[in-house]
Each structure stands twice: as C-alpha cells, then as structure tokens.
Design a protein around this motif. Structure first.
Motif, PDB file in Angstrom:
ATOM      1  N   ASP A   1     -15.109   1.098   2.155  1.00 14.49           N
ATOM      2  CA  ASP A   1     -13.960   0.324   2.561  1.00 14.49           C
ATOM      3  C   ASP A   1     -13.754  -0.913   1.692  1.00 14.49           C
ATOM      4  O   ASP A   1     -12.719  -1.564   1.787  1.00 14.49           O
ATOM      5  CB  ASP A   1     -14.104  -0.106   4.027  1.00 14.49           C
TER       6      ASP A   1
ATOM      7  N   TYR B   1      -5.300   4.679   1.802  1.00 16.21           N
ATOM      8  CA  TYR B   1      -5.675   3.353   1.315  1.00 16.21           C
ATOM      9  C   TYR B   1      -6.222   3.452  -0.108  1.00 16.21           C
ATOM     10  O   TYR B   1      -5.862   2.647  -0.988  1.00 16.21           O
ATOM     11  CB  TYR B   1      -6.728   2.745   2.240  1.00 16.21           C
TER      12      TYR B   1
ATOM     13  N   ASN C   1      -3.448   4.296  -2.621  1.00 12.86           N
ATOM     14  CA  ASN C   1      -2.645   3.110  -2.876  1.00 12.86           C
ATOM     15  C   ASN C   1      -3.359   2.168  -3.842  1.00 12.86           C
ATOM     16  O   ASN C   1      -2.747   1.630  -4.772  1.00 12.86           O
ATOM     17  CB  ASN C   1      -2.358   2.393  -1.560  1.00 12.86           C
TER      18      ASN C   1
ATOM     19  N   GLN D   1      -2.109   0.862  -7.574  1.00 12.72           N
ATOM     20  CA  GLN D   1      -1.959  -0.572  -7.820  1.00 12.72           C
ATOM     21  C   GLN D   1      -2.683  -1.014  -9.095  1.00 12.72           C
ATOM     22  O   GLN D   1      -2.320  -2.017  -9.702  1.00 12.72           O
ATOM     23  CB  GLN D   1      -2.503  -1.369  -6.638  1.00 12.72           C
TER      24      GLN D   1
ATOM     25  N   LEU E   1       1.150  -5.592   9.782  1.00 17.74           N
ATOM     26  CA  LEU E   1       0.291  -6.592   9.139  1.00 17.74           C
ATOM     27  C   LEU E   1      -1.159  -6.136   9.084  1.00 17.74           C
ATOM     28  O   LEU E   1      -1.928  -6.573   8.221  1.00 17.74           O
ATOM     29  CB  LEU E   1       0.398  -7.926   9.871  1.00 17.74           C
TER      30      LEU E   1
ATOM     31  N   GLU F   1      -2.266  -3.450   8.049  1.00 18.73           N
ATOM     32  CA  GLU F   1      -2.406  -2.471   6.960  1.00 18.73           C
ATOM     33  C   GLU F   1      -2.502  -1.045   7.497  1.00 18.73           C
ATOM     34  O   GLU F   1      -3.361  -0.263   7.105  1.00 18.73           O
ATOM     35  CB  GLU F   1      -3.609  -2.810   6.072  1.00 18.73           C
ATOM     36  N   ASN F   2      -1.581  -0.712   8.377  1.00 16.03           N
ATOM     37  CA  ASN F   2      -1.568   0.611   8.998  1.00 16.03           C
ATOM     38  C   ASN F   2      -0.369   1.459   8.585  1.00 16.03           C
ATOM     39  O   ASN F   2      -0.237   2.591   9.054  1.00 16.03           O
ATOM     40  CB  ASN F   2      -1.542   0.460  10.524  1.00 16.03           C
TER      41      ASN F   2
ATOM     42  N   PHE G   1       2.103   3.123   5.506  1.00 16.54           N
ATOM     43  CA  PHE G   1       2.267   3.495   4.108  1.00 16.54           C
ATOM     44  C   PHE G   1       3.632   4.171   3.949  1.00 16.54           C
ATOM     45  O   PHE G   1       3.985   5.046   4.727  1.00 16.54           O
ATOM     46  CB  PHE G   1       1.167   4.463   3.662  1.00 16.54           C
TER      47      PHE G   1
ATOM     48  N   LEU H   1       0.900   1.181   0.442  1.00 13.58           N
ATOM     49  CA  LEU H   1       0.683   0.309   1.589  1.00 13.58           C
ATOM     50  C   LEU H   1       1.789  -0.733   1.669  1.00 13.58           C
ATOM     51  O   LEU H   1       2.140  -1.366   0.672  1.00 13.58           O
ATOM     52  CB  LEU H   1      -0.676  -0.389   1.453  1.00 13.58           C
TER      53      LEU H   1
ATOM     54  N   THR I   1       3.002  -4.132   3.971  1.00 17.13           N
ATOM     55  CA  THR I   1       2.677  -5.112   5.013  1.00 17.13           C
ATOM     56  C   THR I   1       3.840  -6.050   5.306  1.00 17.13           C
ATOM     57  O   THR I   1       3.716  -6.946   6.130  1.00 17.13           O
ATOM     58  CB  THR I   1       1.443  -5.947   4.609  1.00 17.13           C
TER      59      THR I   1
ATOM     60  N   HIS J   1       6.998  -6.646   7.132  1.00 15.70           N
ATOM     61  CA  HIS J   1       7.698  -6.033   8.255  1.00 15.70           C
ATOM     62  C   HIS J   1       9.212  -6.151   8.128  1.00 15.70           C
ATOM     63  O   HIS J   1       9.956  -5.554   8.911  1.00 15.70           O
ATOM     64  CB  HIS J   1       7.225  -6.636   9.584  1.00 15.70           C
TER      65      HIS J   1
ATOM     66  N   ARG K   1      -0.899   4.953  10.612  1.00 15.37           N
ATOM     67  CA  ARG K   1      -2.298   5.229  10.939  1.00 15.37           C
ATOM     68  C   ARG K   1      -2.486   5.351  12.451  1.00 15.37           C
ATOM     69  O   ARG K   1      -2.110   4.471  13.214  1.00 15.37           O
ATOM     70  CB  ARG K   1      -3.194   4.125  10.371  1.00 15.37           C
TER      71      ARG K   1
END
Length: 252
Positions: free
Chosen positions: A5, A36, A39, A43, A198, A200-201, A203, A208, A210, A212, A225
């Motif tokens: 992670d 994740y 992504n 990046q 926020l 990070e759920n 995509f 990803l 964040t 809104h 997620r």
C-alpha cells in the motif's frame, strides 16, 4: 509484485521491473494490479526507461498486468494470463455463488490476491483470470465453494467471448458534480459522498479522482470502491427546477 500500500514501495517495484527489462532486453511482467496501482503507474510514466502496456485477459478488465517492453524486441510475446472456468457439479442443487464467495475460496487456498485478476460470473459459471503459473493449482485444488461442489477446467482467454452485462438505472442530480453523482449512484448523502471521494475511493477511466467538484462526461467509466463499477451513459434532460436527469449502467 506483491501487495503493497506504500506508494513509494510500489513505484520502486515498477522502476525495478522496468530497469531489468531495459537491461536484459526482455519483456517483464507485474502480477495483477489494482486501480490504485494502475493510477500510480500512469502518474509516473515519465520515469520509466521502457514503454509499457496493460492487459487483464479481456477488454475492459479492471485488474491488469503491466508489461515493461524494451526497445528493439526480437521476439513475440504474450501476457502470462490464464483463465479457469468453474461451475457446479450439480447445477440443480447448487448455490448462487458471488464474486466474494469465489474470491474467499481462493484466499482460503493461500493464494495471494495479486495473482488473481478479475472474476467474472455468468449464469452458474465463473471465470477466474490468474497468472499462468497458478492456473493448474487452482484447477486442481478448487473443488468446493461454500457448500457447493465445483468442477474446473482451464480455458484460453482468447477463446472466451466475453460480453459485459449491465444494469441500467436513472436518477436526478442537482448539477454535474462528482459528489452529486456518487450520492445518487451509491444512495448516500451529499456530505457522505464528498467524504467517500476524499477517501480515495473513486476512479474515473482508471485515474484516481479526489476533487468532488469534477464533472462527468458521457462514456466515463467510474469505479467506486466497495460499490462496483459503472458507465455514465447520458444526460437525458433538465427538469423545470434545473435538475439533471441522468442514465448510468452498473457492470454486473
């Protein structure tokens, strides 16, 4: 690649694979990546010395392998992805097995999650995409899921004709904002939806998001997620009060 992670550790593993592929002049593969990790890969693509591509065994796969490809390859290659078909020994008395049931049975066998790709369910059959080296083990050891006896066989991903199935829904949102859409799709309050984003759920098309406040475009694929994946299909019309009538389709 094993599950990790920590973004710095994930990126280090990507860079190590890419550097080895470049140095040895061969294609090297990761295990299956989650959204994740995919992504993070995109990046930082400017950091890699090689090109790369992603594939999960079929078009629109969510979990995918990355293949790092050095320049001037002198041989043909394929992704080391296999598929195991699972179906009940007795269809008449079998349970309706879910994605979670099948994944739980695989974890019970001690298989690392990164070795398993997508699990597709069609009628009473399931298709488990996995790294090639695990296919024989799964086909041999997976004989029971919950209380249902199952039989397995290896199938070639290229021989499968997978047609994605969808459940279409419609709804109304106050404006074209991600938090409004997530609230509608997941049956949350606007504040809950903002916190979900926020956290990070969410995509969109594999990236990803964040923010809104971000809007959606027709055709966007949104992964939520814990809730599933859907495709934003259309803005149908606007009500007299200015609310947007929308249509979206869940992957099932």
């Amino acid at each position: 690649m094993s599950k990790c992670d920590n973004p710095d550790e994930i990126l280090h593993r990507f860079l190590d694979l890419a550097n080895q592929a470049d140095r040895k002049g061969i294609v090297l593969f990761s295990n299956f990546l989650n959204m994740y990790e995919i992504n993070l890969l995109h990046q930082n693509e400017n950091l890699f010395y090689t090109g790369f591509s992603l594939y999960g065994g079929y078009q629109e796969a969510e979990r995918q392998m990355v293949a790092f490809q050095p320049d001037a390859l002198y041989y043909n290659w394929e992704y080391p992805i296999s598929c195991v078909q699972v179906e009940p020994l007795n269809h008449r008395f079998s349970e309706d097995l879910s994605h979670r049931d099948i994944l739980g049975a695989l974890m019970h066998l001690g298989i690392d999650r990164s070795l398993i790709g997508d699990i597709l369910i069609k009628d009473k059959s399931a298709y488990i995409f996995c790294v090639e080296k695990m296919a024989d083990f799964i086909a041999k050891e997976l004989y029971k899921i919950k209380h249902t006896q199952v039989m397995t066989q290896r199938v070639k991903p290229v021989d499968l004709h997978i047609e994605m199935q969808y459940r279409t829904e419609e709804g109304f949102i106050a404006s074209n904002r991600l938090d409004a859409f997530v609230a509608q799709a997941c049956k949350l309050s606007r504040a809950q939806a903002a916190q979900f984003i926020l956290g990070e759920n969410v995509f969109i098309n594999g990236a990803l998001v964040t923010n809104h406040n971000q809007g959606l475009a027709e055709g966007d694929v949104v992964s939520l997620r814990g809730h599933g994946k859907l495709r934003f299909e259309a803005f149908l019309n606007t009500t007299k009060k200015g609310r947007l009538h929308i249509r979206y389709a869940w992957y099932v």
